[in-house]
Design a protein around this motif. Sequence first.
Motif, PDB file in Angstrom:
ATOM      1  N   ASN A  30     110.335  -8.009 -40.064  1.00 34.82           N
ATOM      2  CA  ASN A  30     110.475  -6.567 -40.238  1.00 34.82           C
ATOM      3  C   ASN A  30     109.238  -5.899 -39.661  1.00 34.82           C
ATOM      4  O   ASN A  30     108.284  -6.567 -39.269  1.00 34.82           O
ATOM      5  CB  ASN A  30     110.665  -6.196 -41.716  1.00 34.82           C
ATOM      6  N   PRO A  53     116.511  -3.219 -42.209  1.00 40.51           N
ATOM      7  CA  PRO A  53     116.934  -3.426 -43.598  1.00 40.51           C
ATOM      8  C   PRO A  53     116.102  -4.538 -44.244  1.00 40.51           C
ATOM      9  O   PRO A  53     115.698  -5.499 -43.574  1.00 40.51           O
ATOM     10  CB  PRO A  53     118.400  -3.838 -43.464  1.00 40.51           C
ATOM     11  N   LEU A  54     115.866  -4.403 -45.538  1.00 36.07           N
ATOM     12  CA  LEU A  54     115.091  -5.413 -46.251  1.00 36.07           C
ATOM     13  C   LEU A  54     115.920  -6.690 -46.374  1.00 36.07           C
ATOM     14  O   LEU A  54     117.126  -6.630 -46.600  1.00 36.07           O
ATOM     15  CB  LEU A  54     114.693  -4.902 -47.630  1.00 36.07           C
ATOM     16  N   ASP A  76     118.840  -0.825 -50.517  1.00 37.50           N
ATOM     17  CA  ASP A  76     117.919  -1.196 -49.444  1.00 37.50           C
ATOM     18  C   ASP A  76     116.494  -0.766 -49.785  1.00 37.50           C
ATOM     19  O   ASP A  76     115.778  -0.221 -48.967  1.00 37.50           O
ATOM     20  CB  ASP A  76     118.354  -0.607 -48.105  1.00 37.50           C
ATOM     21  N   GLY A  89     113.875   0.207 -46.724  1.00 42.02           N
ATOM     22  CA  GLY A  89     114.453  -0.059 -45.425  1.00 42.02           C
ATOM     23  C   GLY A  89     115.166   1.210 -44.997  1.00 42.02           C
ATOM     24  O   GLY A  89     115.133   2.223 -45.705  1.00 42.02           O
TER      25      GLY A  89
END
Length: 104
Positions: A30, A53-54, A76, A89
Amino acid sequence: MIDIAPGNPDALYPYENLLPVVELLIANGNRFTAAGDGFQRQPHGWVCELELPLDFDLLTREVTFPPIIKAGPQGDGVLDMGTWCLISGPGERASRIVMPKQVE
């Protein structure tokens, strides 16, 4: 396994307990949004916005959260409800979070 403790709302940096989560997500692909490179002070708390997105599969395998921290793919986000510090996210941005009114 990373054990996350509840944050300290009286600390200078109340998000310190969430830094290992951010580091884990960044180490696994990320990245921070162009708006910042960590937690930023917002009117309603501290927010760390990530571009992707996480990865909740990763978080489930690697992190243990206390009950006061809400973490899940449906929003998220990872929110410490004791300090109002948020890792978001793109599916959960701080502008959409409604904080409860504080009783004086």
